[in-house]
Design a protein around this motif. Structure first.
Motif, PDB file in Angstrom:
ATOM      1  N   VAL A 154      -2.933  -3.251   8.399  1.00 41.71           N
ATOM      2  CA  VAL A 154      -1.545  -2.808   8.358  1.00 41.71           C
ATOM      3  C   VAL A 154      -0.985  -2.759   9.769  1.00 41.71           C
ATOM      4  O   VAL A 154      -1.575  -2.138  10.662  1.00 41.71           O
ATOM      5  N   ASP A 155       0.146  -3.406   9.962  1.00 41.02           N
ATOM      6  CA  ASP A 155       0.870  -3.386  11.228  1.00 41.02           C
ATOM      7  C   ASP A 155       1.633  -2.071  11.337  1.00 41.02           C
ATOM      8  O   ASP A 155       2.390  -1.699  10.439  1.00 41.02           O
ATOM      9  N   ARG A 156       1.449  -1.358  12.440  1.00 36.66           N
ATOM     10  CA  ARG A 156       2.125  -0.078  12.620  1.00 36.66           C
ATOM     11  C   ARG A 156       3.652  -0.216  12.572  1.00 36.66           C
ATOM     12  O   ARG A 156       4.355   0.720  12.177  1.00 36.66           O
ATOM     13  N   GLU A 201       3.752  -3.607   3.143  1.00 33.41           N
ATOM     14  CA  GLU A 201       3.103  -4.902   2.965  1.00 33.41           C
ATOM     15  C   GLU A 201       1.937  -5.011   3.938  1.00 33.41           C
ATOM     16  O   GLU A 201       2.097  -4.807   5.145  1.00 33.41           O
ATOM     17  N   ALA A 202       0.770  -5.327   3.413  1.00 31.56           N
ATOM     18  CA  ALA A 202      -0.449  -5.371   4.222  1.00 31.56           C
ATOM     19  C   ALA A 202      -1.114  -6.729   4.112  1.00 31.56           C
ATOM     20  O   ALA A 202      -0.877  -7.488   3.168  1.00 31.56           O
ATOM     21  N   GLU A 203      -1.956  -7.035   5.085  1.00 32.33           N
ATOM     22  CA  GLU A 203      -2.705  -8.292   5.092  1.00 32.33           C
ATOM     23  C   GLU A 203      -4.083  -8.055   4.482  1.00 32.33           C
ATOM     24  O   GLU A 203      -4.853  -7.220   4.950  1.00 32.33           O
ATOM     25  N   PHE A 204      -4.400  -8.808   3.446  1.00 31.59           N
ATOM     26  CA  PHE A 204      -5.675  -8.671   2.747  1.00 31.59           C
ATOM     27  C   PHE A 204      -6.797  -9.275   3.590  1.00 31.59           C
ATOM     28  O   PHE A 204      -6.681 -10.378   4.116  1.00 31.59           O
ATOM     29  N   LEU A 205      -7.889  -8.506   3.735  1.00 32.70           N
ATOM     30  CA  LEU A 205      -9.054  -8.998   4.469  1.00 32.70           C
ATOM     31  C   LEU A 205     -10.253  -9.260   3.567  1.00 32.70           C
ATOM     32  O   LEU A 205     -11.048 -10.165   3.842  1.00 32.70           O
ATOM     33  N   GLY A 206     -10.417  -8.493   2.517  1.00 35.26           N
ATOM     34  CA  GLY A 206     -11.575  -8.712   1.658  1.00 35.26           C
ATOM     35  C   GLY A 206     -11.695  -7.652   0.594  1.00 35.26           C
ATOM     36  O   GLY A 206     -11.018  -6.616   0.616  1.00 35.26           O
ATOM     37  N   LEU A 257       0.820  -1.205   0.000  1.00 35.14           N
ATOM     38  CA  LEU A 257       0.000   0.000   0.000  1.00 35.14           C
ATOM     39  C   LEU A 257       0.854   1.255   0.000  1.00 35.14           C
ATOM     40  O   LEU A 257       1.905   1.316   0.667  1.00 35.14           O
ATOM     41  N   CYS A 258       0.369   2.249  -0.733  1.00 33.20           N
ATOM     42  CA  CYS A 258       0.990   3.571  -0.757  1.00 33.20           C
ATOM     43  C   CYS A 258      -0.117   4.615  -0.614  1.00 33.20           C
ATOM     44  O   CYS A 258      -1.250   4.405  -1.055  1.00 33.20           O
ATOM     45  N   GLY A 259       0.233   5.744   0.008  1.00 32.65           N
ATOM     46  CA  GLY A 259      -0.730   6.830   0.109  1.00 32.65           C
ATOM     47  C   GLY A 259      -0.718   7.489   1.466  1.00 32.65           C
ATOM     48  O   GLY A 259       0.094   7.164   2.344  1.00 32.65           O
TER      49      GLY A 259
END
Length: 345
Positions: A159-161, A188-193, A132-134
């Protein structure tokens, strides 16, 4: 549709009322940090965090209606706890969409009071291969959150801080300093839906703000009514003046409109019925009535209403924040218009 509180809602409301009343007695002028660790610990020890969540995340098997009841009591004290972001939206979303590992890693620590979750539900983020970016400003509970629910390109991520590339800058919002500027640079983020998960989270977050606003406005009206009974001008209580009585009567009607529409929307959502229009209607009243009731409280109190040594200014600021969170009255009317436009003639 029956809006009477269930036995579980009544029990949880009673527990929350007691915990919050004890806290308010010890903290007549709470710090504006947005997070009171002692009060949050009290929510843990009394079971309020786990009570209104499904069994799948270690909860007691209840859900949305119980969460709304607790949020209303939190709003009544304008209490600085991240129940809205961490429990009613964060842990609830993990229970609905998270994997077993995600629930173990994130939801259970939240229920134990060891972690909190912030909400970045705006449109400032993009996603590429779950990176993710932004940027988003005014992230709810972001100043102290350990993780963030983030919407990016129509999908929901966690997203983990502590991830490399996450920058969190605390911000003072209109009522407390719990907000944050969240910047993500290839995180890097964890997809939930996908879009369905995003729509679910937005509905739940909007309902949570409505329930919280109901408590804020109920208490603002109670404080104003009491003041009008006791404050005298020309030797009589100001509540005897026709103009003051009319303002208080209008505020009462507004609060009841917030209550009715909020519970109607919450019941429809809890029963799995199409609730988008009802939720937009509830948020319209939480915003429009919230604006009027907050101003009535300050106007009738006069200078006392903006004195930071008194309680009224806290409810004014809290009501203004809830008014605009996830879209004010105009945004809700536009949403309702769009829903009506898509209905067949």
């Amino acid at each position: 549709m029956d809006f009477n509180l269930t036995e579980a809602q009544q029990d949880l409301t009673g527990i929350a009322t007691k915990v919050l009343a004890d806290w308010a007695e010890r903290n007549p002028k709470p710090a504006a940090t947005g997070f009171d660790a002692e009060l949050w610990h009290s929510f843990v020890t009394t079971g309020l965090l786990e009570a209104a969540l499904p069994y799948s995340v270690g909860g007691s098997g209840f859900g949305l209606l119980e969460q709304c009841s607790i949020l209303t009591e939190i709003g009544r004290r304008a209490a600085p706890v991240p129940y809205l972001s961490s429990i009613a939206v964060g842990a609830a979303a993990l229970a609905e969409f998270g994997s077993a590992d995600q629930i173990e890693c994130w939801a259970l620590p939240v229920l134990r009071g060891d972690m909190t979750i912030g909400l970045a539900l705006g449109d400032g983020f993009t996603a590429a291969d779950s990176r993710l970016c932004g940027t988003q400003t005014a992230v709810t509970a972001g100043a102290f959150a350990d993780a963030f629910l983030v919407v990016a390109d129509g999908c929901l991520y966690l997203v983990d801080r502590l991830q490399f590339g996450v920058v969190v800058t605390g911000q003072r919002l209109v009522d407390t300093a719990d907000g944050a500027l969240l910047e993500l640079d290839g995180v890097e983020a964890e997809f939930l839906g996908g879009p369905h998960a995003v729509a679910w989270v937005m509905r739940r977050a909007t309902l949570a703000w409505c329930a919280w606003q109901l408590g804020v406005l109920e208490q603002a009206l109670a404080l104003t009514t009491q003041y009008a009974r006791t404050r005298k001008q020309f030797g009589v209580p100001i509540g005897s003046f026709q103009a003051v009585r009319a303002r208080i009567a209008d505020a009462y009607i507004d609060v009841e409109a917030v209550r009715l529409t909020q519970w109607q929307a919450a019941c429809m959502e809890a029963e799995g019925l199409p609730a988008a229009a009802a939720i937009a209607t509830a948020k319209y009243w939480a915003s429009e009535a919230g604006h009027r009731v907050a101003h009535t409280a300050v106007h009738i109190h006069g200078g006392v209403g903006i004195d930071i040594d008194g309680p009224v200014h806290r409810y004014y600021a809290a009501a203004k924040r809830a008014e605009f969170s996830l879209g004010g009255a105009t945004a809700q009317l536009r949403a309702l218009g769009a829903l009506l436009a898509h209905e067949p003639a």
